[in-house]
Design an enzyme around this catalytic site. Structure first.
Site, PDB file in Angstrom:
ATOM      1  N   ASP A  24      39.924  28.293  38.401  1.00 27.81           N
ATOM      2  CA  ASP A  24      40.228  29.667  38.337  1.00 27.81           C
ATOM      3  C   ASP A  24      40.480  31.240  37.791  1.00 27.81           C
ATOM      4  O   ASP A  24      42.072  30.351  37.644  1.00 27.81           O
ATOM      5  CB  ASP A  24      39.653  30.430  39.982  1.00 27.81           C
ATOM      6  CG  ASP A  24      38.503  31.563  39.866  1.00 27.81           C
ATOM      7  OD1 ASP A  24      37.925  32.287  38.915  1.00 27.81           O
ATOM      8  OD2 ASP A  24      38.965  32.129  41.147  1.00 27.81           O
ATOM      9  N   HIS A  41      38.135  30.596  28.523  1.00 28.10           N
ATOM     10  CA  HIS A  41      37.789  28.839  29.429  1.00 28.10           C
ATOM     11  C   HIS A  41      38.259  27.825  28.151  1.00 28.10           C
ATOM     12  O   HIS A  41      38.740  26.669  28.687  1.00 28.10           O
ATOM     13  CB  HIS A  41      36.183  28.592  29.627  1.00 28.10           C
ATOM     14  CG  HIS A  41      35.476  29.757  29.807  1.00 28.10           C
ATOM     15  ND1 HIS A  41      36.229  29.663  31.772  1.00 28.10           N
ATOM     16  CD2 HIS A  41      34.464  30.823  29.788  1.00 28.10           C
ATOM     17  CE1 HIS A  41      34.955  30.913  31.822  1.00 28.10           C
ATOM     18  NE2 HIS A  41      34.002  31.400  30.905  1.00 28.10           N
ATOM     19  N   LEU A 135      44.909   6.958  37.020  1.00 23.63           N
ATOM     20  CA  LEU A 135      44.222   8.030  37.432  1.00 23.63           C
ATOM     21  C   LEU A 135      42.660   8.327  37.187  1.00 23.63           C
ATOM     22  O   LEU A 135      42.558   7.715  36.411  1.00 23.63           O
ATOM     23  CB  LEU A 135      45.125   9.436  36.458  1.00 23.63           C
ATOM     24  CG  LEU A 135      44.602  10.850  37.458  1.00 23.63           C
ATOM     25  CD1 LEU A 135      45.160  11.098  38.703  1.00 23.63           C
ATOM     26  CD2 LEU A 135      44.433  12.524  36.545  1.00 23.63           C
TER      27      LEU A 135
HETATM   28  C1  IPE Z   1      34.804  29.025  41.364  1.00 21.86           C
HETATM   29  O1  IPE Z   1      35.026  30.267  40.818  1.00 21.86           O
HETATM   30  C2  IPE Z   1      33.814  27.353  40.710  1.00 21.86           C
HETATM   31  C3  IPE Z   1      34.983  26.707  39.690  1.00 21.86           C
HETATM   32  C4  IPE Z   1      35.911  26.912  39.768  1.00 21.86           C
HETATM   33  C5  IPE Z   1      34.491  26.152  38.578  1.00 21.86           C
HETATM   34  P1  IPE Z   1      33.640  30.937  40.254  1.00 21.86           P
HETATM   35  O2  IPE Z   1      35.023  32.059  39.546  1.00 21.86           O
HETATM   36  O3  IPE Z   1      32.593  31.221  40.698  1.00 21.86           O
HETATM   37  O4  IPE Z   1      34.340  31.560  42.075  1.00 21.86           O
HETATM   38  P2  IPE Z   1      34.368  33.082  43.199  1.00 21.86           P
HETATM   39  O5  IPE Z   1      32.522  33.521  42.361  1.00 21.86           O
HETATM   40  O6  IPE Z   1      35.370  33.581  42.058  1.00 21.86           O
HETATM   41  O7  IPE Z   1      33.495  32.581  44.236  1.00 21.86           O
HETATM   42  C1  IPE Z   2      36.464  29.832  35.936  1.00 18.12           C
HETATM   43  O1  IPE Z   2      36.732  31.250  35.498  1.00 18.12           O
HETATM   44  C2  IPE Z   2      36.250  28.861  35.035  1.00 18.12           C
HETATM   45  C3  IPE Z   2      34.961  28.356  35.634  1.00 18.12           C
HETATM   46  C4  IPE Z   2      34.141  29.506  36.927  1.00 18.12           C
HETATM   47  C5  IPE Z   2      33.758  27.844  35.384  1.00 18.12           C
HETATM   48  P1  IPE Z   2      36.463  32.100  35.690  1.00 18.12           P
HETATM   49  O2  IPE Z   2      34.945  32.470  34.797  1.00 18.12           O
HETATM   50  O3  IPE Z   2      35.958  32.119  37.188  1.00 18.12           O
HETATM   51  O4  IPE Z   2      37.240  33.487  35.642  1.00 18.12           O
HETATM   52  P2  IPE Z   2      37.429  34.769  36.500  1.00 18.12           P
HETATM   53  O5  IPE Z   2      37.656  34.197  37.555  1.00 18.12           O
HETATM   54  O6  IPE Z   2      36.220  35.199  36.133  1.00 18.12           O
HETATM   55  O7  IPE Z   2      38.902  35.683  35.765  1.00 18.12           O
HETATM   56 MG    MG Z   3      36.783  32.769  38.854  1.00 13.43          MG
END
Ligand code: IPE
Ligand code: IPE
Ligand code: MG
Length: 247
Positions: A24, A41, A135
């Site tokens: 995240d 990303h 792995l």
């Molecule tokens: C969780 O992260 C999903 C992934 C890392 C794929 P999100 O960014 O989507 O989760 P919330 O919205 O902060 O809970």
């Molecule tokens: C995690 O990063 C990737 C996915 C959930 C696909 P985010 O896109 O949720 O990044 P933040 O949480 O907005 O910083």
């Molecule tokens: Mg996120």
């Protein structure tokens, strides 16, 4: 520095067999630099490489990465499509290297919701790396914990209706064998990056007794050293599973 941490891991006790990661913070990483979210990303792909190499170096057997949740389908179409393109790119760019390293990739989630092109790319990385023994990498794509549990409930109900299963025979083992993670041990350690303290619908059944490590690092900045620190943190924990302390 990385070899110091590895030495410490080796003398500190058991390495977690199965590590799960909620990757995240990509969006915040990009925003902090005035970049569009998809750049975060893209940068996150490097961190995926770091986590995989670190897991192999530390002796982790299974690494499960949350790449795209069922709820992420609700993001703007442009971001969803950037994420799917990135998965295709990842499959193309990394397949050979993963095969060489002995990483067996598995993709778990509701893949019928994924577009055919991404689906094909994902299939090629799974096929191209099958049999790897260094792995097992689970990429969780279009995955949601509640939906996974519902699928299992439907499957078991079907077996009962068809007379193939008695309701009293449904126990934890039978239930777990209908999940996407059938046959795998539950994660020993869950790492979530970007400082968020929540599960966001990840592996709700499997994380019942998993040790949690929250890292403040945004996913694109995550390195193998961060993984090693998480493992060292895990090794300092006492896992009691509801019982009393052993000493
Ligand atoms: C969780 O992260 C999903 C992934 C890392 C794929 P999100 O960014 O989507 O989760 P919330 O919205 O902060 O809970
Ligand atoms: C995690 O990063 C990737 C996915 C959930 C696909 P985010 O896109 O949720 O990044 P933040 O949480 O907005 O910083
Ligand atoms: Mg996120």
């Amino acid at each position: 520095m990385s070899s110091d941490l590895l030495d410490r891991i080796r003398v500190s006790g058991d390495v977690p067999r199965h590590v799960a990661v909620i990757m995240d913070g990509n969006g915040r990483w990009a925003r902090a630099r005035g970049l569009p979210r998809h750049r975060g990303h893209r940068e996150g792909m490097k961190a995926v490489r770091e986590a995989i190499e670190g897991a192999v170096e530390a002796g982790v057997e299974i690494l499960t990465l949350f790449a795209f949740s069922t709820e992420n389908w609700q993001r703007p179409a442009q971001e969803v499509s950037a994420l799917m393109s990135l998965l295709q790119l990842y499959a193309r760019k990394e397949r050979e290297e993963l095969r060489r390293k002995g990483v067996a990739v598995h993709v778990l989630g509701e893949l019928d919701r994924v577009d055919p092109r991404t689906r094909r790319a994902v299939d090629t990385i799974v096929e191209g790396t099958s049999g790897g023994t260094a792995l097992r990498l689970n990429l969780m794509i279009s995955y949601g914990g509640r939906e996974e549990i519902l699928r299992s409930a439907r499957e078991l109900a079907r077996r009962v209706t068809e007379g193939r299963l008695a309701p009293e025979d449904i126990d934890e083992r039978v239930f777990a064998e209908t999940l996407f993670t059938a046959g795998l041990p539950d994660p020993d350690l869950l790492v979530r990056t970007s400082g968020e303290h929540r599960l966001s619908n990840f592996l709700l059944w499997q994380l019942a007794y998993t040790e949690l490590h929250i890292s403040p690092v945004l996913w694109p900045d995550f390195t193998r050293e961060d993984l090693f620190e998480a493992i060292l943190d895990y090794q300092r924990r006492e896992r009691r599973f509801g019982r009393v302390s052993a000493h």
